[in-house]
Design a protein around this motif. Sequence first.
Motif, short mmCIF file in Angstrom:
data_model
loop_
_atom_site.label_atom_id
_atom_site.label_comp_id
_atom_site.label_asym_id
_atom_site.label_seq_id
_atom_site.Cartn_x
_atom_site.Cartn_y
_atom_site.Cartn_z
N ALA A 42 7.25 43.04 50.53
CA ALA A 42 6.87 43.45 49.17
C ALA A 42 5.77 44.50 49.20
CB ALA A 42 6.43 42.23 48.36
N ALA A 46 5.88 48.23 47.73
CA ALA A 46 4.88 48.64 46.74
C ALA A 46 4.14 49.90 47.17
CB ALA A 46 3.89 47.50 46.50
N ALA A 53 13.25 45.88 49.91
CA ALA A 53 12.78 44.77 50.74
C ALA A 53 13.94 44.12 51.47
CB ALA A 53 12.04 43.74 49.88
N TYR A 197 3.94 42.63 35.28
CA TYR A 197 4.91 43.08 36.27
C TYR A 197 6.35 42.90 35.77
CZ TYR A 197 1.46 43.66 40.02
OH TYR A 197 0.42 44.10 40.81
N GLY A 200 8.30 45.46 37.15
CA GLY A 200 8.08 45.67 38.58
C GLY A 200 6.76 46.37 38.84
N HIS A 201 6.67 46.93 40.06
CA HIS A 201 5.47 47.64 40.49
C HIS A 201 5.60 49.12 40.15
CE1 HIS A 201 2.84 49.76 43.36
NE2 HIS A 201 2.11 48.66 43.37
N ALA A 272 6.33 37.68 46.03
CA ALA A 272 6.97 38.80 46.69
C ALA A 272 8.22 39.27 45.95
CB ALA A 272 7.33 38.41 48.13
N THR A 274 8.96 39.19 42.68
CA THR A 274 8.71 39.89 41.42
C THR A 274 7.64 40.97 41.57
OG1 THR A 274 7.07 38.23 40.75
CG2 THR A 274 9.36 37.86 40.08
N ALA A 275 7.09 41.11 42.78
CA ALA A 275 6.04 42.09 43.09
C ALA A 275 4.70 41.75 42.46
CB ALA A 275 6.46 43.50 42.69
N THR A 278 1.04 42.52 44.23
CA THR A 278 1.08 43.47 45.34
C THR A 278 0.06 44.59 45.17
OG1 THR A 278 2.94 44.58 44.23
CG2 THR A 278 3.47 43.00 45.98
#
Length: 705
Positions: A42, A46, A53, A197, A200-201, A272, A274-275, A278
């Motif tokens: 992750a 990121a 990943a 999030y 996401g990132h 990890a 769903t990010a 990070t």
Amino acid sequence: MAEKNTRITETGAGLAVDDPGRVRNVALVGPPGSGKTTLVEALLVASGTIARAGSVVDGTTVSDHDPAAVRQQRSVGLSLAPVRHADTKINLIDTPGYADFVGEVRAGLRAADAALFVVSAGEGVDAATVALWEECAAVRMPRAVVVSRLDHARADVASEITECREAFGEGVLPLYLPASDGSPGLVGLVTQRHFDYSAGHPPAVGPVGVADVVRMTEARNELIEGVIAESEDETLMERYLAGEVVPEDTLITDLEKAVAKAEFYPVIPACAFTAVGTAEILDGIVRACPSPLERTPPAVTTVDGGPRPRLTTDPNGPLAAEVFRTTVDSYVGRVSLARVFSGTLHPERPVHVCGHGLAARGHADHDADERVTHLYSPLGASLREVPHCVAGDICAVTRIGSAETGDTLSSPDDPLLMRTWDMPEPLLPVAVTARTRSDEDALARNLSRLVAGDPTLRLERNAETNQLVLWCMGEAHADVVLSRLRGGGAEVDTEPVRISLRSTFAAKATGHGRHVKQSGGHGQYAVCDLEVEPLERGAGVEFADRVVGGVVPHQFVPSVEKGVRAQLARGLDDDTAVVDVRVTLVDGKAHSVDSSDAAFQTAGALALKDAAAKAGTVLLEPLDSVTIRVPDDHLGAVLGDLSSRRGRVLGTESVAGGRSVVRAEVPAGELLRYAIDLRSLTSGTGEFTRAHARYEPVPHRQAAG
């Protein structure tokens, strides 16, 4: 599933830096199944290092590129994954969680400047992780905690943080809390912002929701008090208690200093998949973890052990790098991961390779000058070439044939030696044999490679049992070692480990030996009488001459002794060497023509056998001194198990941390699988050491069995 091999990439330059202040070396440690490898994936995504990943189950992660790791679906060795974030190179060192591979964890910590403890939400903190935390505390290594797997069905972040504080100390406090609205996100206690999030990132940053304000305020106050308690500004606490609002910049600055000084240990929840977390982890590593400039390199000496000034993390200083992992790839050859502590490594330049102090592990002391042809920045199994590696950074060096794990690389003009880190003692013996004669060469070749790369593996050739024994850390370690041997083309089988027994005389006795042969030519004539008496344990073998009148000529007395000692070494009636006896030559006869050295050797051996037949022999087994360290909760089970192994407990004592130390003497034959059994008895929390003490008579029922 395809096995991955180390490969040199033709495209994409590796990450290289010129300033040690722009490097962070962080080891991810924690129990098995906590999600360290998945978290590294992750963080790679990121940071933009990889596009997607990989999966531990599918064997597609960057870290788990070893075929054994892919097959077992768990890390079996450390792996390096460098990323770039905020103009800083972060060397992520992913380490195994299983206890058998603690040697890899210690190697990773040696190369790192900070440790990131990864624990799974709702799974608790095991004793092995607490022991590792204490190891880091002993050297004041900065630490942080990541509570991972927020998406797990039993995830309970609050309970996990509480358990971490109970296990690690009051300095463990959260920097973030999971958002309570059910969305994937965090609430920042210092910034008082919500990091969403959902897309996401990178996260979307916004105000904290109403539902989180109350619980955030309470946790924030506790955090502020914890940070201020470690502040260098002694007036800050008084001002805070008087109602003054601590500026956010001041709070962040003091927090970062406290983390770098190993006085405060922030907790960051993460997921990890769903990010979540990070961005916060990467920011925290860059801002709070120390750079190599803030850490003192290990002490060095001259090659012969002479004193040398302490090194500093200076790219222009004397070259001093340490190999902390070695692998041998079928395509690339030997690959050495090295942490540069001082100076700068350059390609196409010679280095001095020095390894001392591990002779007991099968690593003979060695010194050699070799040329570094290429330097690489490894990303898992991929090697990306770099132009140099400065002090504080980590790189991979290929094709240095003499380099082994723990070796020091320095300038040939100024060779240095760095004392290696403490290696755990392998305690599980596994006897191996080549399946066919054609496998013997492949076995020897692969064993030398494995021993060079794994200092927790000890190779022993037992001259008495003629067995080749691999001393491993446990069953999982042994499985990896055997799979690597077979993967290298050596078909091997295992067999039960045999214990080297001894015997001694049961009582004092005399023996008569007569060796007379006449065959028409030069004959053989020798007669001798011996007196044999047992000695105390550990006395060895003594030979005395008490003949008078020259009945055995002076030149033949050594012949009798030679024959006696050879027969004692071979054994009498059960092929076990005879020890702890005094043999005295008291009488004999010789012939002026037919007596010879060989004849008196034979007569001495016959007299010894005759004495043994009269006195009888006692079988002896090796006895080991054992020191066991276990939590108090498991003490009763361990003591009961020792009794079942014919162990004699010499004493117990309580030590810090709710643990007890047991000292006992146990027959070596009862300890062959003790490394596995103790782990089972104590849920993986027990540890022990052993050393040969002496030989003792085997109880009659065991000897009869």
